[in-house]
Write an enzyme that holds these catalytic residues in place. Structure first.
Site, PDB file in Angstrom:
ATOM      1  N   HIS A   1       0.882  -1.185   0.000  1.00 29.27           N
ATOM      2  CA  HIS A   1       0.000   0.000   0.000  1.00 29.27           C
ATOM      3  C   HIS A   1       0.918   1.233   0.000  1.00 29.27           C
ATOM      4  CE1 HIS A   1      -3.428   2.441   0.683  1.00 29.27           C
ATOM      5  NE2 HIS A   1      -3.733   2.152   1.935  1.00 29.27           N
TER       6      HIS A   1
ATOM      7  N   HIS B   1      -2.462  -2.153  -9.719  1.00 25.66           N
ATOM      8  CA  HIS B   1      -3.452  -1.551  -8.816  1.00 25.66           C
ATOM      9  C   HIS B   1      -4.702  -2.408  -8.818  1.00 25.66           C
ATOM     10  CE1 HIS B   1      -5.994   1.427  -6.882  1.00 25.66           C
ATOM     11  NE2 HIS B   1      -4.874   1.960  -6.476  1.00 25.66           N
TER      12      HIS B   1
ATOM     13  N   ASP C   1       2.667   5.537  -6.661  1.00 28.18           N
ATOM     14  CA  ASP C   1       3.918   5.415  -5.914  1.00 28.18           C
ATOM     15  C   ASP C   1       5.149   5.305  -6.811  1.00 28.18           C
ATOM     16  OD1 ASP C   1       2.841   5.474  -3.309  1.00 28.18           O
ATOM     17  OD2 ASP C   1       2.082   3.454  -3.592  1.00 28.18           O
TER      18      ASP C   1
HETATM   19  N1  CMC Z   1       4.685  -6.821 -10.390  1.00 29.92           N
HETATM   20  C1  CMC Z   1       4.562  -8.023 -10.986  1.00 29.92           C
HETATM   21  N2  CMC Z   1       3.413  -8.702 -11.082  1.00 29.92           N
HETATM   22  C2  CMC Z   1       2.324  -8.138 -10.523  1.00 29.92           C
HETATM   23  C3  CMC Z   1       2.375  -6.880  -9.884  1.00 29.92           C
HETATM   24  C4  CMC Z   1       3.616  -6.222  -9.826  1.00 29.92           C
HETATM   25  N3  CMC Z   1       3.721  -5.024  -9.235  1.00 29.92           N
HETATM   26  N4  CMC Z   1       1.142  -6.562  -9.425  1.00 29.92           N
HETATM   27  C5  CMC Z   1       0.353  -7.589  -9.746  1.00 29.92           C
HETATM   28  N5  CMC Z   1       1.060  -8.543 -10.429  1.00 29.92           N
HETATM   29  C6  CMC Z   1       0.550  -9.785 -11.011  1.00 29.92           C
HETATM   30  C7  CMC Z   1       0.207 -10.796  -9.930  1.00 29.92           C
HETATM   31  O1  CMC Z   1       1.309 -11.628  -9.634  1.00 29.92           O
HETATM   32  C8  CMC Z   1      -0.925 -11.556 -10.594  1.00 29.92           C
HETATM   33  O2  CMC Z   1      -0.365 -12.411 -11.563  1.00 29.92           O
HETATM   34  P1  CMC Z   1      -1.013 -13.860 -11.831  1.00 29.92           P
HETATM   35  O3  CMC Z   1      -2.375 -13.577 -12.410  1.00 29.92           O
HETATM   36  O4  CMC Z   1      -0.088 -14.525 -12.775  1.00 29.92           O
HETATM   37  O5  CMC Z   1      -1.088 -14.535 -10.493  1.00 29.92           O
HETATM   38  C9  CMC Z   1      -1.682 -10.477 -11.366  1.00 29.92           C
HETATM   39  O6  CMC Z   1      -0.700  -9.470 -11.659  1.00 29.92           O
HETATM   40  C10 CMC Z   1      -2.840  -9.862 -10.597  1.00 29.92           C
HETATM   41  O7  CMC Z   1      -2.310  -9.313  -9.378  1.00 29.92           O
HETATM   42  P2  CMC Z   1      -3.024  -9.349  -7.975  1.00 29.92           P
HETATM   43  O8  CMC Z   1      -1.977  -9.583  -6.935  1.00 29.92           O
HETATM   44  O9  CMC Z   1      -4.186 -10.299  -8.009  1.00 29.92           O
HETATM   45  O10 CMC Z   1      -3.598  -7.889  -7.882  1.00 29.92           O
HETATM   46  P3  CMC Z   1      -4.156  -7.196  -6.584  1.00 29.92           P
HETATM   47  O11 CMC Z   1      -5.277  -6.332  -7.031  1.00 29.92           O
HETATM   48  O12 CMC Z   1      -4.454  -8.199  -5.517  1.00 29.92           O
HETATM   49  O13 CMC Z   1      -2.937  -6.318  -6.055  1.00 29.92           O
HETATM   50  C11 CMC Z   1      -1.399  -4.549  -5.766  1.00 29.92           C
HETATM   51  C12 CMC Z   1      -2.791  -4.972  -6.301  1.00 29.92           C
HETATM   52  C13 CMC Z   1      -1.276  -3.042  -5.866  1.00 29.92           C
HETATM   53  C14 CMC Z   1      -1.298  -4.960  -4.291  1.00 29.92           C
HETATM   54  C15 CMC Z   1      -0.331  -5.269  -6.612  1.00 29.92           C
HETATM   55  O14 CMC Z   1      -0.415  -4.844  -7.949  1.00 29.92           O
HETATM   56  C16 CMC Z   1       1.075  -4.994  -6.067  1.00 29.92           C
HETATM   57  O15 CMC Z   1       1.511  -5.684  -5.141  1.00 29.92           O
HETATM   58  N6  CMC Z   1       1.814  -3.974  -6.613  1.00 29.92           N
HETATM   59  C17 CMC Z   1       3.131  -3.629  -6.102  1.00 29.92           C
HETATM   60  C18 CMC Z   1       2.994  -2.794  -4.837  1.00 29.92           C
HETATM   61  C19 CMC Z   1       2.518  -1.390  -5.125  1.00 29.92           C
HETATM   62  O16 CMC Z   1       3.003  -0.703  -6.020  1.00 29.92           O
HETATM   63  N7  CMC Z   1       1.561  -0.939  -4.313  1.00 29.92           N
HETATM   64  C20 CMC Z   1       1.001   0.423  -4.405  1.00 29.92           C
HETATM   65  C21 CMC Z   1      -0.414   0.399  -4.859  1.00 29.92           C
HETATM   66  S1  CMC Z   1      -1.056   2.005  -5.345  1.00 29.92           S
HETATM   67  C22 CMC Z   1      -1.032   3.019  -3.974  1.00 29.92           C
HETATM   68  C23 CMC Z   1      -1.564   2.447  -2.717  1.00 29.92           C
HETATM   69  O17 CMC Z   1      -2.563   1.737  -2.694  1.00 29.92           O
HETATM   70  O18 CMC Z   1      -0.980   2.760  -1.693  1.00 29.92           O
END
Ligand code: CMC
Length: 437
Positions: free
Chosen positions: A268, A307, A363
């Protein structure tokens, strides 16, 4: 004529029911009527991580993740960032309308009145180790304010609520700046109420021996814009924490501390700090392809990418890129920007990221600007928490005034052992599961 309802047949019993649809949703409680017998609790929904569950009605922030749209109270984020100040936007988020000039003047005066910390709170801060993470200090100090303002527990009294909201918005920059000065061993700087919200924050961070701190107006404006972009983002993890904790009628200082804790995580608000660490690890543009290969192999995530809601582009990331130019004109270009731009270019052409609709989020670039402005990476999430406090408080107040809300208490699907009897110690075998599981 089409009816706003869905017809469901329970194949276990052949019971058919019509469930009304309102605002594109059905009520989970309407599913309870599907039962296999009088002892059956009734059908539940299972939705870990709230992937498809609306937990509230809210009139504050609108996001269209597919189109990359973000609006506060109906106003596009681009217009607010260009035409308003942070405190104007804070007023909008809290009260629903942009202030007229006299209202804004009063509002600024009221917030400014609450910028100082009680001297005992300063002493409390002194107890932290010199290398304590600023987010831990921030969350704990905000929680400690609950003891300074015990009347804040009367959360159903609108007058009491209004006072705590002003206190929290006024004091967050002060606490944030003090965590920074503490980590450097510098004396704390008292707020200067002649200055704007952002400029006063800079004063409390960076004033040394000069009699009056002069904030660079371009940098102060850039910080103000960053505050606007981070002010609210509907039901994100920390806002959900604020609402959940606040639903027990905990006071707003303790609820905000819980929201700070949720924000601190690397998935986050902690992601901005992680992005800088990641750019340091990558080190140079030629090492990006190898890094991306590791991301695709599932070794780690590309921080600042992806996201839950935005599946097109995070509109805040676009504004940040634009604000970065004005900052770099003053500070000089941050060398990490070139690595970030190249990383974005390569990732956006890669099928792995395209297929999963992974784009830079807020971010990805914010840390690069913050670093150019002179902030240490450990402070980045604190910079996120200051403006997000406004969103947390608006959502908290909305929750308390919503007659449909109750204490947040999800259901579970129990997967443990069936009922069993305690066996005397001498008859027990050695447990096969680790005691720490
Ligand atoms: N790098 C590589 N792969 C990713 C990433 C990433 N940053 N984000 C998602 N994926 C992949 C994930 O592994 C999954 O792949 P598969 O379908 O093969 O299993 C697919 O994309 C869907 O991801 P998810 O984990 O189901 O998505 P989510 O909605 O649960 O998570 C998130 C959203 C923001 C937590 C995630 O994208 C992430 O961890 N990003 C990196 C951390 C980040 O930048 N966070 C800041 C978010 S924006 C500001 C805030 O909220 O504070």
């Amino acid at each position: 004529m089409a009816k706003d309802a869905v017809s469901l047949v329970d194949q276990r019993t052949q019971a058919a029911r019509e469930i009304p649809i309102q605002d594109g949703a059905i009520r989970a409680m309407d599913l309870r009527q599907f039962k296999t017998g009088p002892d059956d609790f009734g059908l539940m929904t299972y939705d870990p991580a709230f992937m498809n569950t609306a937990s509230c009605r809210s009139a504050i922030t609108f996001i269209d993740g597919d189109k990359g749209i973000l609006r506060y109270r109906g106003y596009p984020i681009e217009q607010l960032a260009e035409k308003c100040t942070f405190l104007e936007v804070a007023y909008l988020i809290l009260f629903g309308e942009l202030p007229a000039a006299p209202q804004l003047k009063d509002w600024i005066a009221e917030i400014t009145l609450h910028t100082m910390l009680h001297e005992t709170t300063k002493k409390f801060l002194e107890g932290f180790r010199y290398d304590a993470h600023p987010m831990g200090m921030l969350a704990s100090t905000v929680a400690a304010l609950s003891t300074v303002y015990p009347e804040s527990r009367h959360v159903l009294d609108p007058t009491v609520r209004a006072l705590q909201i002003k206190r929290l918005i006024g004091k967050m920059p002060t606490i944030a700046a003090y965590t920074y000065r503490h980590s450097l061993g510098y004396p704390y700087v008292y707020p200067d109420n002649d200055l704007s919200y952002a400029a006063n924050f800079m004063n409390m961070l960076w004033k040394m021996m000069e009699p009056k701190y002069q904030a660079n107006p371009t940098l102060a404006r850039a910080l103000d814009i960053l505050f606007i972009l981070h002010a609210d983002h509907e039901q994100n993890c920390s806002t959900n924490a604020m609402r959940a904790v606040g639903s027990s009628q905990a006071d707003p200082f303790l609820s905000t501390a819980a929201a700070c804790a949720a924000l601190s995580g690397p998935l986050h608000g902690g992601a901005n700090e992680e992005v800088l660490k990641m750019l340091d690890v990558i080190g140079s543009k030629d090492r990006i392809p190898a890094y991306i290969d590791k991301v695709k192999a599932g070794e780690f995530k590309l921080m600042g990418f992806g996201h839950r809601v935005y599946k097109n582009y995070d509109p805040r990331a676009r504004i940040i890129k634009w604000a970065a130019d004005s900052v770099f004109e003053i500070t000089g270009r941050n060398a990490k920007l070139d690595i970030a731009l190249e990383l974005e270019r390569i990732a956006l052409e890669d099928e792995y990221f395209v297929k999963r609709k992974l784009y830079p989020n807020v971010d990805f670039y914010s840390g690069i600007i913050y670093q150019a402005m002179g902030f240490k990476p450990e402070m980045f999430t604190v910079l996120f928490a200051i403006p997000r406090t406004v969103g947390w408080l608006a959502q908290w107040q909305e929750m308390l005034c919503d007659g449909e809300q109750k204490i947040a208490r999800p259901r579970q699907i129990y997967t443990g052992e069936a009922a069993r009897d305690v066996v005397p110690m001498e008859q027990r075998g050695v447990a096969t599961t680790p005691a720490t599981a």
